[in-house]
Write a protein that holds these residues in place. Structure first.
Motif, PDB file in Angstrom:
ATOM      1  N   GLU A   7     -18.072 -11.642  15.432  1.00 50.41           N
ATOM      2  CA  GLU A   7     -19.378 -12.174  15.308  1.00 50.41           C
ATOM      3  C   GLU A   7     -20.224 -11.379  14.647  1.00 50.41           C
ATOM      4  N   GLY A   8     -20.874 -11.805  13.459  1.00 52.90           N
ATOM      5  CA  GLY A   8     -21.825 -10.954  12.707  1.00 52.90           C
ATOM      6  C   GLY A   8     -21.214 -10.129  11.610  1.00 52.90           C
ATOM      7  N   VAL A   9     -20.085  -9.731  11.883  1.00 54.89           N
ATOM      8  CA  VAL A   9     -19.499  -8.721  10.836  1.00 54.89           C
ATOM      9  C   VAL A   9     -18.031  -9.064  10.289  1.00 54.89           C
ATOM     10  N   PRO A  25     -25.430 -12.815   5.140  1.00 52.16           N
ATOM     11  CA  PRO A  25     -26.222 -12.350   3.650  1.00 52.16           C
ATOM     12  C   PRO A  25     -27.356 -13.352   3.622  1.00 52.16           C
ATOM     13  N   ALA A  26     -27.417 -14.317   3.898  1.00 56.86           N
ATOM     14  CA  ALA A  26     -28.490 -15.350   3.860  1.00 56.86           C
ATOM     15  C   ALA A  26     -29.838 -14.790   4.268  1.00 56.86           C
ATOM     16  N   ARG A  27     -29.732 -13.947   5.096  1.00 58.51           N
ATOM     17  CA  ARG A  27     -30.727 -13.203   6.081  1.00 58.51           C
ATOM     18  C   ARG A  27     -30.851 -11.665   5.716  1.00 58.51           C
ATOM     19  N   SER A  28     -30.209 -11.445   4.522  1.00 62.62           N
ATOM     20  CA  SER A  28     -30.476 -10.064   4.149  1.00 62.62           C
ATOM     21  C   SER A  28     -29.414  -9.148   5.495  1.00 62.62           C
ATOM     22  N   ASN A  29     -28.617  -9.727   6.115  1.00 63.24           N
ATOM     23  CA  ASN A  29     -27.978  -9.162   7.141  1.00 63.24           C
ATOM     24  C   ASN A  29     -28.867  -8.659   8.153  1.00 63.24           C
ATOM     25  N   ALA A  30     -29.942  -9.384   8.469  1.00 62.35           N
ATOM     26  CA  ALA A  30     -31.008  -9.165   9.559  1.00 62.35           C
ATOM     27  C   ALA A  30     -30.403  -9.188  10.992  1.00 62.35           C
ATOM     28  N   LEU A  31     -30.541  -8.071  11.665  1.00 58.04           N
ATOM     29  CA  LEU A  31     -29.746  -7.807  13.075  1.00 58.04           C
ATOM     30  C   LEU A  31     -30.281  -8.877  14.064  1.00 58.04           C
ATOM     31  N   ASN A  32     -29.318  -9.515  14.585  1.00 58.90           N
ATOM     32  CA  ASN A  32     -29.282 -10.607  15.612  1.00 58.90           C
ATOM     33  C   ASN A  32     -28.303 -10.162  16.947  1.00 58.90           C
ATOM     34  N   ASP A  33     -28.271 -11.062  17.713  1.00 55.29           N
ATOM     35  CA  ASP A  33     -27.129 -10.841  18.977  1.00 55.29           C
ATOM     36  C   ASP A  33     -25.928 -11.082  18.317  1.00 55.29           C
ATOM     37  N   THR A  34     -25.506 -11.780  17.341  1.00 56.88           N
ATOM     38  CA  THR A  34     -24.204 -11.764  16.949  1.00 56.88           C
ATOM     39  C   THR A  34     -23.906 -10.181  16.134  1.00 56.88           C
ATOM     40  N   ILE A  35     -24.638  -9.773  15.405  1.00 57.81           N
ATOM     41  CA  ILE A  35     -24.345  -8.394  14.942  1.00 57.81           C
ATOM     42  C   ILE A  35     -24.261  -7.245  16.092  1.00 57.81           C
ATOM     43  N   PHE A  36     -25.385  -7.443  16.864  1.00 58.49           N
ATOM     44  CA  PHE A  36     -25.363  -6.316  17.923  1.00 58.49           C
ATOM     45  C   PHE A  36     -23.898  -6.533  18.799  1.00 58.49           C
ATOM     46  N   GLY A  37     -23.606  -7.717  18.892  1.00 64.07           N
ATOM     47  CA  GLY A  37     -22.196  -7.760  19.854  1.00 64.07           C
ATOM     48  C   GLY A  37     -21.246  -7.789  19.041  1.00 64.07           C
ATOM     49  N   GLY A  38     -21.130  -7.914  17.676  1.00 63.29           N
ATOM     50  CA  GLY A  38     -19.785  -7.688  16.974  1.00 63.29           C
ATOM     51  C   GLY A  38     -19.680  -6.329  16.577  1.00 63.29           C
ATOM     52  N   ILE A  39     -20.729  -5.476  16.349  1.00 60.30           N
ATOM     53  CA  ILE A  39     -20.485  -4.079  15.680  1.00 60.30           C
ATOM     54  C   ILE A  39     -19.592  -3.290  16.762  1.00 60.30           C
ATOM     55  N   CYS A  65     -29.426  -4.131   5.291  1.00 66.67           N
ATOM     56  CA  CYS A  65     -29.844  -4.606   6.251  1.00 66.67           C
ATOM     57  C   CYS A  65     -31.324  -4.751   6.271  1.00 66.67           C
ATOM     58  N   GLY A  66     -31.901  -6.052   6.420  1.00 67.84           N
ATOM     59  CA  GLY A  66     -33.363  -6.064   6.275  1.00 67.84           C
ATOM     60  C   GLY A  66     -33.903  -5.858   7.730  1.00 67.84           C
ATOM     61  N   GLY A  67     -33.134  -5.108   8.649  1.00 68.77           N
ATOM     62  CA  GLY A  67     -33.829  -4.719   9.819  1.00 68.77           C
ATOM     63  C   GLY A  67     -33.718  -5.958  11.067  1.00 68.77           C
ATOM     64  N   ILE A  68     -34.368  -5.764  12.045  1.00 66.90           N
ATOM     65  CA  ILE A  68     -34.335  -6.811  13.013  1.00 66.90           C
ATOM     66  C   ILE A  68     -34.786  -8.273  12.509  1.00 66.90           C
ATOM     67  N   ALA A 104     -24.845  -0.273  20.370  1.00 65.80           N
ATOM     68  CA  ALA A 104     -24.329  -1.027  19.166  1.00 65.80           C
ATOM     69  C   ALA A 104     -24.119   0.158  18.013  1.00 65.80           C
ATOM     70  N   PHE A 105     -25.249   0.753  17.787  1.00 66.10           N
ATOM     71  CA  PHE A 105     -25.265   1.688  16.703  1.00 66.10           C
ATOM     72  C   PHE A 105     -24.585   3.060  17.359  1.00 66.10           C
ATOM     73  N   THR A 106     -24.751   3.370  18.667  1.00 63.14           N
ATOM     74  CA  THR A 106     -24.132   4.551  19.199  1.00 63.14           C
ATOM     75  C   THR A 106     -22.712   4.622  19.216  1.00 63.14           C
TER      76      THR A 106
END
Length: 290
Positions: A7-9, A25-39, A65-68, A104-106
Motif C-alpha cells: 500500500e503506497g509503496v 507520483p501524481a501527488r508528489s508522493n504526499a504522505l497519506n494512510d496508505t504510505i504510513f501503513g505500507g512503509i 515527497c511533498g509532505g503530508i 512508520a518512519f521509526t
C-alpha cells in the motif's frame, strides 16, 4: 530489480540491495494512510530477507515527497477529526494516531540494516521527517527541502525536531523549523543533511545503488553492529557506549569471518560472509556461490 507492491509503496531488490519507493507520483508522493501503513510492512519484508543487506528509500515521479497530503486531511475520518476531541478518550485517540504515523518512519531507524535516502525534487515537511530517520542521505542538485509544518499551523511531530538536531545541530534546526524556509541541495550538503549531491536523478539512482552495493559487500554482522552501536551511543555516555560495544562484540564477533576477510585481502578475492536471517539469527550456511 525484481519487485512487488504494498500500500503506497513499491518494493524491489537486486544484488543484496532492497529498494522502497514511495509511489503516489501524481501527488508528489504526499504522505497519506496508505504510505504510513505500507512503509513498516515493506521495511519488515526487506529486513527479514537474508539476501538483502542494505535498503534504499526513493520516490516515484518528479519529487521525493511533498509532505503530508493536505487534501486527505480535509476528508471525513482524517487525523484532524480527532484533533477537535474534548474528552480524554478522544485526545488519547489523536495521540495514538500521531504515534502510529511516527512509527512508520521509526521503522527505518529500527531496521537492522542500513537505510539510505535517495532524494530528488521536493522533500518537504514529512519528507524531512522521513529522511532524518534514515542512516545516510544523498540528493540531486535540484532537490529542495523545508521543515514546513509551522506554515500549516502544526508543530512538526514525526521526527524532524527530535532527529534533525543530531544531524545539522540544534541552532540550525531551530532556524529551519521556525522560518519554514526552503533551502537547496548545496546548503543541505553544507549543513551535512546530505552526504553528497548528484547532477541528475539517473546519476543519483546509479550513485546511491553503487554506495549501497559497496556496503552490502561488507560483513553483515559488522554493518548491523555498527548501526546498532552508533544508535545506542547517540543517547548514552561515552563510558556506557564503550561498555555496550564491548558486550556486542563479545556476543557477536565472528572469528571465521574476520580471518577469512584477512585471507581474502592476501589472496585478492572477496571474503565469504554468513547471511543474517530474521531477528539477526546467523545462518550456519555461508553465502558462497549465492
Amino acid at each position: 530489480m525484481a519487485g512487488e507492491g504494498y500500500e503506497g509503496v513499491q518494493v524491489e531488490k537486486s544484488s543484496g540491495v532492497g529498494l522502497i519507493r514511495l509511489h503516489r507520483p501524481a501527488r508528489s508522493n504526499a504522505l497519506n494512510d496508505t504510505i504510513f501503513g505500507g512503509i513498516p510492512v515493506a521495511v519488515k519484508k526487506l529486513d527479514s530477507d537474508p539476501d538483502v543487506r542494505v535498503i534504499i528509500v526513493a520516490g516515484s515521479g518528479k519529487n521525493f515527497c511533498g509532505g503530508i497530503d493536505l487534501k486527505s486531511l480535509s476528508t471525513p475520518g482524517s487525523p484532524l477529526d480527532f484533533a477537535d476531541g474534548t474528552t480524554g478518550v478522544e485526545r488519547e485517540l489523536f495521540r495514538r494516531r500521531i504515534r502510529w504515523m511516527q512509527d512508520a518512519f521509526t521503522a527505518f531507524e529500527l531496521c537492522s540494516k542500513p537505510v539510505i535516502a535517495a532524494i530528488h525534487g521536493a522533500c518537504i515537511g514529512g519528507g524531512v521527517d522521513l529522511i532524518t530517520a534514515c542512516d545516510l542521505r544523498y540528493c540531486t542538485n535540484d532537490a529542495k527541502f523545508s521543515v514546513r509544518e509551522v506554515d500549516v499551523s502544526v508543530t512538526a511531530d514525526l521526527g524532524s525536531l527530535q532527529r534533525l538536531p543530531g544531524i545539522v545541530g540544534w541552532s540550525t534546526t531551530m532556524e529551519l523549523a521556525l522560518t519554514a524556509r526552503t533551502f537547496g541541495a548545496a546548503e543541505a550538503h553544507t549543513l551535512k543533511l546530505v552526504h553528497g549531491v548528484f547532477s541528475s536523478k539517473d546519476e543519483l539512482d546509479r550513485g546511491v545503488f553503487d554506495i549501497a552495493a559497496d556496503i552490502a559487500a561488507k560483513s553483515p554482522l559488522a554493518i548491523t553492529g555498527t548501526k546498532a552501536v552508533l544508535l545506542r551511543s547517540r543517547n548514552c555516555s561515552v563510558a556506557d557506549g564503550l561498555d555496550y560495544v564491548a558486550t556486542w562484540n563479545a556476543a557477536l564477533l565472528y572469528k571465521r569471518e574476520v580471518m577469512d576477510t584477512l585471507r581474502a585481502r592476501e589472496e585478492n578475492r572477496l571474503p565469504v560472509f554468513s547471511k543474517l536471517s530474521y531477528l539477526g539469527r546467523v545462518s550456519i550456511e555461508d553465502n558462497r556461490g549465492a
